[in-house]
Motif scaffolding. Structure first.
Motif, PDB file in Angstrom:
ATOM      1  N   ALA A   1       0.825  -1.218   0.000  1.00  0.00           N
ATOM      2  CA  ALA A   1       0.000   0.000   0.000  1.00  0.00           C
ATOM      3  C   ALA A   1       0.850   1.255   0.000  1.00  0.00           C
ATOM      4  CB  ALA A   1      -0.890   0.023   1.249  1.00  0.00           C
ATOM      5  N   GLN A   2       0.253   2.323  -0.483  1.00  0.00           N
ATOM      6  CA  GLN A   2       0.832   3.652  -0.296  1.00  0.00           C
ATOM      7  C   GLN A   2      -0.210   4.427   0.501  1.00  0.00           C
ATOM      8  OE1 GLN A   2       2.769   5.490  -3.644  1.00  0.00           O
ATOM      9  NE2 GLN A   2       1.993   7.500  -3.111  1.00  0.00           N
ATOM     10  N   ILE A   3      -0.005   4.453   1.814  1.00  0.00           N
ATOM     11  CA  ILE A   3      -1.006   5.056   2.701  1.00  0.00           C
ATOM     12  C   ILE A   3      -0.796   6.571   2.720  1.00  0.00           C
ATOM     13  CG2 ILE A   3      -1.817   5.194   5.106  1.00  0.00           C
ATOM     14  CD1 ILE A   3      -0.826   2.274   5.397  1.00  0.00           C
ATOM     15  N   THR A   4      -1.875   7.315   2.602  1.00  0.00           N
ATOM     16  CA  THR A   4      -1.797   8.773   2.723  1.00  0.00           C
ATOM     17  C   THR A   4      -2.145   9.144   4.155  1.00  0.00           C
ATOM     18  OG1 THR A   4      -2.447   9.051   0.434  1.00  0.00           O
ATOM     19  CG2 THR A   4      -2.788  10.950   1.880  1.00  0.00           C
ATOM     20  N   VAL A   5      -1.249   9.862   4.819  1.00  0.00           N
ATOM     21  CA  VAL A   5      -1.516  10.264   6.199  1.00  0.00           C
ATOM     22  C   VAL A   5      -1.729  11.778   6.219  1.00  0.00           C
ATOM     23  CG1 VAL A   5      -0.660  10.244   8.579  1.00  0.00           C
ATOM     24  CG2 VAL A   5       0.047   8.452   6.990  1.00  0.00           C
ATOM     25  N   VAL A   6      -2.933  12.191   6.562  1.00  0.00           N
ATOM     26  CA  VAL A   6      -3.226  13.624   6.629  1.00  0.00           C
ATOM     27  C   VAL A   6      -2.774  14.098   8.013  1.00  0.00           C
ATOM     28  CG1 VAL A   6      -5.029  15.386   6.479  1.00  0.00           C
ATOM     29  CG2 VAL A   6      -5.162  13.315   5.075  1.00  0.00           C
ATOM     30  N   GLY A   7      -1.554  14.623   8.063  1.00  0.00           N
ATOM     31  CA  GLY A   7      -0.962  14.978   9.350  1.00  0.00           C
ATOM     32  C   GLY A   7      -1.201  16.431   9.702  1.00  0.00           C
ATOM     33  N   ASN A   8      -1.546  17.232   8.686  1.00  0.00           N
ATOM     34  CA  ASN A   8      -1.699  18.671   8.922  1.00  0.00           C
ATOM     35  C   ASN A   8      -2.933  19.176   8.172  1.00  0.00           C
ATOM     36  OD1 ASN A   8      -1.442  21.371   9.253  1.00  0.00           O
ATOM     37  ND2 ASN A   8       0.576  21.544   8.292  1.00  0.00           N
TER      38      ASN A   8
ATOM     39  N   VAL B   1     -11.398  -3.781  11.691  1.00  0.00           N
ATOM     40  CA  VAL B   1     -11.551  -3.549  10.250  1.00  0.00           C
ATOM     41  C   VAL B   1     -10.185  -3.594   9.589  1.00  0.00           C
ATOM     42  CG1 VAL B   1     -13.604  -2.098  10.350  1.00  0.00           C
ATOM     43  CG2 VAL B   1     -11.369  -1.070  10.671  1.00  0.00           C
ATOM     44  N   MET B   2     -10.206  -3.718   8.280  1.00  0.00           N
ATOM     45  CA  MET B   2      -8.956  -3.675   7.533  1.00  0.00           C
ATOM     46  C   MET B   2      -8.482  -2.211   7.542  1.00  0.00           C
ATOM     47  SD  MET B   2      -8.513  -4.975   3.661  1.00  0.00           S
ATOM     48  CE  MET B   2      -8.751  -6.694   4.003  1.00  0.00           C
ATOM     49  N   ALA B   3      -7.187  -1.990   7.772  1.00  0.00           N
ATOM     50  CA  ALA B   3      -6.678  -0.606   7.786  1.00  0.00           C
ATOM     51  C   ALA B   3      -6.995   0.037   6.442  1.00  0.00           C
ATOM     52  CB  ALA B   3      -5.174  -0.618   8.023  1.00  0.00           C
ATOM     53  N   ARG B   4      -7.336   1.314   6.493  1.00  0.00           N
ATOM     54  CA  ARG B   4      -7.688   2.033   5.271  1.00  0.00           C
ATOM     55  C   ARG B   4      -6.447   2.664   4.651  1.00  0.00           C
ATOM     56  NH1 ARG B   4     -11.543  -0.978   5.596  1.00  0.00           N
ATOM     57  NH2 ARG B   4     -13.681  -0.278   5.822  1.00  0.00           N
ATOM     58  N   SER B   5      -6.547   3.092   3.379  1.00  0.00           N
ATOM     59  CA  SER B   5      -5.361   3.655   2.721  1.00  0.00           C
ATOM     60  C   SER B   5      -5.237   5.164   2.929  1.00  0.00           C
ATOM     61  CB  SER B   5      -5.364   3.323   1.232  1.00  0.00           C
ATOM     62  OG  SER B   5      -6.484   3.914   0.641  1.00  0.00           O
ATOM     63  N   VAL B   6      -6.234   5.788   3.577  1.00  0.00           N
ATOM     64  CA  VAL B   6      -6.087   7.201   3.942  1.00  0.00           C
ATOM     65  C   VAL B   6      -6.327   7.321   5.447  1.00  0.00           C
ATOM     66  CG1 VAL B   6      -6.923   9.556   3.615  1.00  0.00           C
ATOM     67  CG2 VAL B   6      -6.939   7.965   1.689  1.00  0.00           C
ATOM     68  N   TRP B   7      -5.366   7.920   6.157  1.00  0.00           N
ATOM     69  CA  TRP B   7      -5.498   8.102   7.608  1.00  0.00           C
ATOM     70  C   TRP B   7      -5.659   9.589   7.861  1.00  0.00           C
ATOM     71  CZ3 TRP B   7      -1.020   4.528   9.780  1.00  0.00           C
ATOM     72  CH2 TRP B   7      -1.283   3.205   9.380  1.00  0.00           C
ATOM     73  N   TRP B   8      -6.837   9.970   8.323  1.00  0.00           N
ATOM     74  CA  TRP B   8      -7.045  11.412   8.531  1.00  0.00           C
ATOM     75  C   TRP B   8      -7.689  11.695   9.867  1.00  0.00           C
ATOM     76  CZ3 TRP B   8     -10.827  12.458   3.858  1.00  0.00           C
ATOM     77  CH2 TRP B   8     -11.915  11.610   3.968  1.00  0.00           C
ATOM     78  N   ASP B   9      -7.540  10.758  10.803  1.00  0.00           N
ATOM     79  CA  ASP B   9      -8.105  10.994  12.124  1.00  0.00           C
ATOM     80  C   ASP B   9      -7.144  11.844  12.958  1.00  0.00           C
ATOM     81  OD1 ASP B   9      -6.809   8.133  13.570  1.00  0.00           O
ATOM     82  OD2 ASP B   9      -7.009   8.373  11.414  1.00  0.00           O
ATOM     83  N   LYS B  10      -7.671  12.376  14.068  1.00  0.00           N
ATOM     84  CA  LYS B  10      -6.882  13.270  14.932  1.00  0.00           C
ATOM     85  C   LYS B  10      -5.625  12.579  15.457  1.00  0.00           C
ATOM     86  CE  LYS B  10     -10.276  16.447  16.819  1.00  0.00           C
ATOM     87  NZ  LYS B  10     -11.569  15.838  17.188  1.00  0.00           N
ATOM     88  N   GLU B  11      -5.737  11.253  15.668  1.00  0.00           N
ATOM     89  CA  GLU B  11      -4.638  10.531  16.307  1.00  0.00           C
ATOM     90  C   GLU B  11      -3.359  10.541  15.481  1.00  0.00           C
ATOM     91  OE1 GLU B  11      -6.202   6.730  17.782  1.00  0.00           O
ATOM     92  OE2 GLU B  11      -6.447   8.132  19.451  1.00  0.00           O
TER      93      GLU B  11
END
Ligand SMILES: C[S@@+](CC[C@H](N)C(=O)[O-])C[C@H]1O[C@@H](n2cnc3c(N)ncnc32)[C@H](O)[C@@H]1O
Length: 648
Positions: free
Chosen positions: A224-231, A375-385
């Motif tokens: 996977a290429q996970i996108t992490v919305v960090g900002n 659940v299966m981890a998603r490819s976009v992570w945009w939660d506060k954590e």
């Protein structure tokens, strides 16, 4: 008696052996630079073996950069370095299974090749992103020193090669690729067959990193290429405000299976004494499974319609009770369906994890209290954590000052661990760009939460902190000092919280987490030059070198040098005792016994042999002459024929 090599593995030699197993016909002989005959590969023949077409040097799909070949040679080149233990800076030395290694990660990865071959379950790294401002550790192979000084004008007193890679450097991307490639190649060897690597990266190099990983791990092992919305507010890099970076995920092989993770978005609305849950019908709705092929899953429950709990669920029984309602799995499309669980499992869970629910039409269903929605981890992570700010805040909480720029959010690394590592199998997690040691913090925190037994290995260059930085002013002279202190503070806090936790009635006390770590530091080999080139020294010169071991090295240094050379894990327990004035070290209850005392007596050798360790090692110079050595071999033949005996 065989000598230990006391240098890291010659990977080229190993690779040639591997190829020889598959294609013995491509092995040929050549002379090395010293005129010695060595094995080599006939590449034309090998290419032909791998192609059904005639090979005549045509173009092919390839990813390359200036310095790629040199970086391949570098990945395979052995080094004469070692890891020296530093007990004073460690915590719980005797009992911990965690390691903190200081040094250039290229050296460290080479030194770990035998001890941790195929043994790391997950690697997480967060390398410099090559933003144009990063300091990158220039490997000596990428250019010679003169070029270097001219190009960068930066060298510290230890000839350290940290330089700022700005985009005015003509080899801006090439230098970064040359830095990453050998490290990833070596890292792959350490991953277990079902292991997986996660690499944080942003737009600057994601395209190059993905190509390098395709080559090192194999395109088929891209996960996977996970996108992490960090900002979420975005940062202005010109034109479009960037909110995210990425995590590239590659597996070692198709044996890697990622775990489902906790579904944070799916909060429970029902609770009982055990905790939160959601309801799932116990009936198997798939009519493929039915009374005809699963007769043992077809049985009745009995429902007490007068006993309802606080969640509106009804008491049930597997035994007939007068006045209670009998319920078999429903019929669907004319087929008698079945339960998902056998009678035994249902009996174990009745009224605790299964109950009856009344539907709107007055009918009943048997329902499972499903307690862990995963659940299966998603490819976009945009939660506060996974917000970058979280990482900064957590570190500031521990240190009171801002002592590291952009530490990763701990929850993000916890999630990566959850996806990839079994909680109680003692799996090892490696981070060889560990910075402020967020990965170690995440491993300890997760172990505290689920009683897990994961172990970590952190690797970090002792990169000096800027004299103007808050970290420097707070007394931390390099990043390793920050990393180690973070593990100490975070670990103490985690175990303190466990101790102070109020237990519910009947709840078992939680076990304390392994918050210790052994510190090891990269240094030059323990051996003098004479060790590696004995044949070049005359007998007379050899006599002058009474010992082939450097004078400043302790027994513990030598012991760890031997563990590395013999491929034993560096977290093994060991104890030291004196036998007739000689110091004897026993590792892992007898995986290895070492005695480095000069002039070791025959009695001591006999005692060691009598204990029949798997391996025994002595100092070469402890034996006066070859007659002495033959005597030792004879003693072991007699008392411990299965022990492998070596000298350094
Ligand atoms: C982006 S930071 C990692 C931050 C880390 N994930 C955290 O949460 O604190 C990259 C780190 O890699 C280290 N580093 C760079 N080159 C290295 C090398 N050759 N060997 C070991 N560490 C290196 C840098 O000193 C820096 O601390």
């Amino acid at each position: 008696m065989q000598r230990l090599k006391m240098e890291s593995v010659d990977i080229t030699k190993k690779n040639i052996q591997k190829i020889a197993e598959f294609f013995p016909n491509v092995i040929t002989e050549t002379r090395d630079k010293d005129g010695r005959v060595t094995k080599a590969i006939n590449f034309e023949l090998l290419k032909q073996e791998l192609s059904s077409e005639l090979i005549d040097g045509e173009e092919c799909y390839d990813f390359t950069w200036v310095g790629k070949k040199a970086s391949i040679i570098e990945a395979n080149r052995p080094i004469r370095k070692t890891l020296r233990p530093c007990v004073e800076e460690s915590k719980d030395w005797e009992t911990t299974g965690n390691l903190y290694i200081e040094g250039d990660n290229l050296d460290v990865l080479k030194l770990l090749q035998e001890s941790y071959l195929n043994s790391i379950k997950m690697i997480y790294i967060d390398p410099p992103y090559n933003t144009g401002k990063d300091f990158i550790y220039k490997d000596s192979f990428t250019m010679d020193k003169d070029d270097y000084e001219e190009e960068i004008g930066l060298y510290d007193e230890d000839e350290n090669r940290l330089f700022q890679n700005t985009d005015s450097n003509g080899r801006f991307h090439s230098d970064w690729c040359s830095m990453m490639y050998p490290r990833l190649k070596l890292a792959r060897n350490l991953l277990s067959e079902d292991g997986v690597i996660f690499v944080s990266i942003d737009d600057n190099e994601v395209h190059n990193l993905r190509k390098i990983c395709d080559e090192v791990f194999g395109e088929d092992n891209f996960v996977a290429q996970i996108t992490v919305v960090g900002n979420p507010r975005g940062r202005d890099y010109g034109g479009v405000a960037r909110m995210h970076d990425y995590i590239l995920v590659f597996s070692k092989s198709d044996r890697t299976k990622l775990n489902l993770i906790e579904d944070k978005a799916n909060k429970f609305s029902l609770f009982d004494d055990i905790g939160g849950f959601e309801l799932r019908e116990l009936r198997n709705r798939n009519i493929k499974f039915n009374i005809n092929n699963r007769p043992n899953l077809y049985y009745p429950f009995y429902i007490n319609e007068t006993n309802i709990d606080e969640n509106g669920l009804y008491e049930i029984s597997l035994k007939r009770v007068d006045g209670w309602l009998e319920l078999y799995p429903l019929e669907s499309q004319g087929v008698k369906t079945v339960w998902r669980w056998g009678k035994q499992k249902s009996a174990e869970n009745v009224n605790v994890n299964i109950k009856a629910k009344k539907m709107r039409n007055g009918s009943y269903q048997i329902v499972e209290k499903y307690r862990e929605p995963r659940v299966m981890a998603r490819s976009v992570w945009w939660d506060k954590e996974t917000n970058t700010e979280k990482g900064t805040l957590l570190l500031k909480e521990l240190f009171a000052v801002k002592c590291f720029d952009y530490p990763k959010p701990m929850e993000m690394i916890k999630r990566i661990c959850e996806m990839s590592v079994d909680f109680d199998a003692g799996d090892i997690i490696l981070d060889f760009f560990s910075g402020s040691a967020t990965t170690a913090h995440a491993v300890m925190q997760l172990n505290a939460e689920d009683g897990g037994n994961r172990k970590f290995i952190m690797v970090q260059l002792p990169e000096p902190t800027d004299e103007k930085s808050e970290a420097y002013k707070a007394g931390y002279n390099n990043i390793c000092e920050i990393g180690k202190e973070r593990i100490r503070r975070a670990g103490d806090k985690i175990n303190e919280e466990i101790k102070n936790e109020q237990l519910k009635i009947g709840e078992e006390e939680k076990k304390l987490v392994d918050i210790g770590f052994r510190v090891l530091k990269v240094d030059s080999t323990n051996m003098k030059d004479v060790y590696y080139a004995a044949e070049e020294y005359s007998q007379q010169t050899l006599m002058k070198h009474v010992s082939n071991i450097k004078d400043d090295r302790t027994d513990t240094d030598l012991l760890y040098g031997v563990l590395i050379d013999w491929g034993l894990p560096l977290s093994l327990s060991h104890k030291t005792e004196e036998i007739e004035g000689a110091k004897v070290h026993t590792v892992d209850e007898g995986s290895l016994i070492a005695c480095f005392t000069e002039n070791v007596s025959e009695n001591v050798v006999r005692e060691i042999a009598r204990r029949q360790p798997l391996r025994a090692v002595f100092r070469d110079s402890s034996f006066r002459d070859s007659a002495d050595k033959i005597n030792i071999v004879e003693i072991f033949k007699l008392l411990a024929p299965n022990t492998s005996v070596k000298v350094i």
